[in-house]
Design an enzyme around this catalytic site. Structure first.
Site, PDB file in Angstrom:
ATOM      1  N   HIS A 161      63.280  40.355  23.901  1.00 34.36           N
ATOM      2  CA  HIS A 161      62.105  41.177  24.179  1.00 34.36           C
ATOM      3  C   HIS A 161      60.984  40.765  23.237  1.00 34.36           C
ATOM      4  O   HIS A 161      61.221  40.584  22.035  1.00 34.36           O
ATOM      5  CB  HIS A 161      62.454  42.654  23.973  1.00 34.36           C
ATOM      6  CG  HIS A 161      61.307  43.557  24.269  1.00 34.36           C
ATOM      7  ND1 HIS A 161      60.889  43.822  25.561  1.00 34.36           N
ATOM      8  CD2 HIS A 161      60.461  44.228  23.457  1.00 34.36           C
ATOM      9  CE1 HIS A 161      59.831  44.611  25.517  1.00 34.36           C
ATOM     10  NE2 HIS A 161      59.562  44.883  24.251  1.00 34.36           N
ATOM     11  N   LEU A 187      66.342  47.369  34.882  1.00 39.24           N
ATOM     12  CA  LEU A 187      67.338  48.006  34.009  1.00 39.24           C
ATOM     13  C   LEU A 187      68.737  47.726  34.546  1.00 39.24           C
ATOM     14  O   LEU A 187      68.953  47.745  35.752  1.00 39.24           O
ATOM     15  CB  LEU A 187      67.119  49.521  33.983  1.00 39.24           C
ATOM     16  CG  LEU A 187      66.058  50.064  33.039  1.00 39.24           C
ATOM     17  CD1 LEU A 187      66.000  51.587  33.163  1.00 39.24           C
ATOM     18  CD2 LEU A 187      66.366  49.671  31.591  1.00 39.24           C
ATOM     19  N   ILE A 188      69.652  47.470  33.643  1.00 38.63           N
ATOM     20  CA  ILE A 188      71.038  47.217  34.047  1.00 38.63           C
ATOM     21  C   ILE A 188      71.732  48.560  34.269  1.00 38.63           C
ATOM     22  O   ILE A 188      71.632  49.476  33.451  1.00 38.63           O
ATOM     23  CB  ILE A 188      71.777  46.419  32.937  1.00 38.63           C
ATOM     24  CG1 ILE A 188      71.078  45.073  32.685  1.00 38.63           C
ATOM     25  CG2 ILE A 188      73.243  46.215  33.298  1.00 38.63           C
ATOM     26  CD1 ILE A 188      71.086  44.101  33.832  1.00 38.63           C
ATOM     27  N   GLY A 223      60.828  31.696  33.856  1.00 38.89           N
ATOM     28  CA  GLY A 223      62.072  31.076  33.402  1.00 38.89           C
ATOM     29  C   GLY A 223      61.929  30.100  32.259  1.00 38.89           C
ATOM     30  O   GLY A 223      62.777  29.224  32.091  1.00 38.89           O
ATOM     31  N   SER A 224      60.896  30.264  31.423  1.00 40.10           N
ATOM     32  CA  SER A 224      60.785  29.321  30.303  1.00 40.10           C
ATOM     33  C   SER A 224      61.931  29.528  29.306  1.00 40.10           C
ATOM     34  O   SER A 224      62.404  28.555  28.694  1.00 40.10           O
ATOM     35  CB  SER A 224      59.419  29.425  29.620  1.00 40.10           C
ATOM     36  OG  SER A 224      59.280  30.640  28.945  1.00 40.10           O
ATOM     37  N   MET A 269      63.541  41.665  34.923  1.00 40.25           N
ATOM     38  CA  MET A 269      62.681  42.838  34.831  1.00 40.25           C
ATOM     39  C   MET A 269      63.301  44.060  35.516  1.00 40.25           C
ATOM     40  O   MET A 269      62.670  44.703  36.368  1.00 40.25           O
ATOM     41  CB  MET A 269      61.316  42.538  35.465  1.00 40.25           C
ATOM     42  CG  MET A 269      60.626  41.333  34.853  1.00 40.25           C
ATOM     43  SD  MET A 269      60.344  41.505  33.082  1.00 40.25           S
ATOM     44  CE  MET A 269      58.994  42.664  33.115  1.00 40.25           C
TER      45      MET A 269
HETATM   46  C1  GRF Z   1      59.740  36.741  27.770  1.00 39.92           C
HETATM   47  O1  GRF Z   1      58.589  37.035  27.030  1.00 39.92           O
HETATM   48  C2  GRF Z   1      60.855  37.664  27.382  1.00 39.92           C
HETATM   49  O2  GRF Z   1      60.810  38.076  26.053  1.00 39.92           O
HETATM   50  C3  GRF Z   1      60.625  38.851  28.284  1.00 39.92           C
HETATM   51  O3  GRF Z   1      60.191  38.291  29.506  1.00 39.92           O
HETATM   52  C4  GRF Z   1      59.539  37.056  29.251  1.00 39.92           C
HETATM   53  C5  GRF Z   1      60.171  36.035  30.138  1.00 39.92           C
HETATM   54  O4  GRF Z   1      59.474  34.807  30.131  1.00 39.92           O
HETATM   55  N1  GRF Z   1      61.817  39.651  28.408  1.00 39.92           N
HETATM   56  P1  GRF Z   1      60.095  33.547  30.843  1.00 39.92           P
HETATM   57  O5  GRF Z   1      60.341  33.902  32.314  1.00 39.92           O
HETATM   58  O6  GRF Z   1      61.378  33.187  30.151  1.00 39.92           O
HETATM   59  O7  GRF Z   1      59.076  32.451  30.724  1.00 39.92           O
END
Ligand code: GRF
Length: 189
Positions: free
Chosen positions: A110, A93-94, A12-13, A91
Site C-alpha cells: 500500500h 477487499l478480500i 501491474g508495474s 482493488m
Molecule cells: C501500487 O501503488 C500499490 O501500492 C497499490 O496499487 C498500486 C498498483 O500499481 N496497492 P501497479 O498496478 O503495480 O503499477
C-alpha cells in the site's frame, strides 16, 4: 518451490517487478503460477501474456455473490497448488472465502505509511495533507482495508509539490521493497 499467485487490477508495474526479480534470480525458490485479475481490460493481463504467465480473469459482476466469485478463484488456486498470495494493486477487499484459506499467507502493498492514509489514492491523500514524509507499507491481509499487521515500510521525505514526481518516486520504492519482502518471506536463504 513456493507457488504464488499474484492478484492485480491495474497497470501491474509491481507484478512486473516481482516477475523480473524471479527471472533474474533475486528471488529464488518461488514460481508465479498465475495472475488473478478482476478487470478484463487491465494492462497487467498484457504483461502476463507477454511473460507467458497464465491468467485467471474474472468479472465479479458475473457472479451473484462475493463468495461464489472467490470460490471460483479458490478452486483454481487449489488446482495449481498455490501456497501464497501476493496482492499487487488488487482493488478489492478480500472476503472470508479466500481469507479462511490463506490468512497469514497473503500480503499486500500500500502506498502510504500505514496506519495513515488507508484506501484509494493514498499518495494524493498524503499530498493534500501537505505531508513531507511519504512511504509504502507491505502488510499481511486481513478482512479490513489496509489494516493487516505490518511487515515492512519504507519512507520518502520530500518537500516537492509535484504529485506526479512523488508518485513515480513512490512506485520506484515499491518495486524495490516488494520483491525484497517476498524474497525474505518465501525464499530459501
Ligand atoms: C501500487 O501503488 C500499490 O501500492 C497499490 O496499487 C498500486 C498498483 O500499481 N496497492 P501497479 O498496478 O503495480 O503499477
Amino acid at each position: 518451490m513456493q507457488k504464488i499467485a499474484i492478484f492485480a487490477s491495474g497497470s501491474g508495474s509491481n507484478f512486473q517487478a516481482i516477475i523480473n526479480s524471479i527471472e533474474n534470480g533475486f528471488i529464488t525458490n518461488v514460481s508465479c503460477e498465475i495472475l488473478v485479475c478482476d478487470k478484463p481490460n487491465a494492462f497487467v493481463i498484457e504483461r502476463a501474456n507477454r511473460l507467458g504467465i497464465s491468467t485467471l480473469v474474472l468479472n465479479p459482476k458475473d457472479f451473484n455473490s462475493k463468495e461464489s466469485y472467490e470460490l471460483e478463484i479458490l478452486n483454481k488456486l487449489n488446482e495449481k497448488e498455490i501456497n501464497f498470495i501476493v496482492l499487487a494493486g488488487y482493488m478489492r477487499l478480500i472476503g472470508s472465502t479466500l481469507l479462511n484459506a490463506y490468512e497469514g499467507r497473503m500480503v499486500n502493498i500500500h502506498p502510504s505509511l500505514l496506519p495513515k492514509y488507508k484506501g484509494k489514492d493514498a499518495i494524493k491523500q498524503a499530498y493534500e495533507a501537505n505531508e513531507l514524509e511519504y512511504g509504502i507499507t507491505v502488510h499481511y491481509v486481513d478482512s479490513g482495508m489496509d489494516t493487516g499487521s505490518i511487515i515492512e515500510q519504507m519512507s520518502l521525505t520530500t518537500d516537492s509539490r509535484d504529485l506526479s514526481y512523488i508518485e513515480s518516486e513512490i512506485h520506484k520504492l515499491e518495486h524495490i521493497l516488494y520483491p525484497k519482502v517476498i524474497k525474505s518471506l518465501l525464499s530459501e536463504v
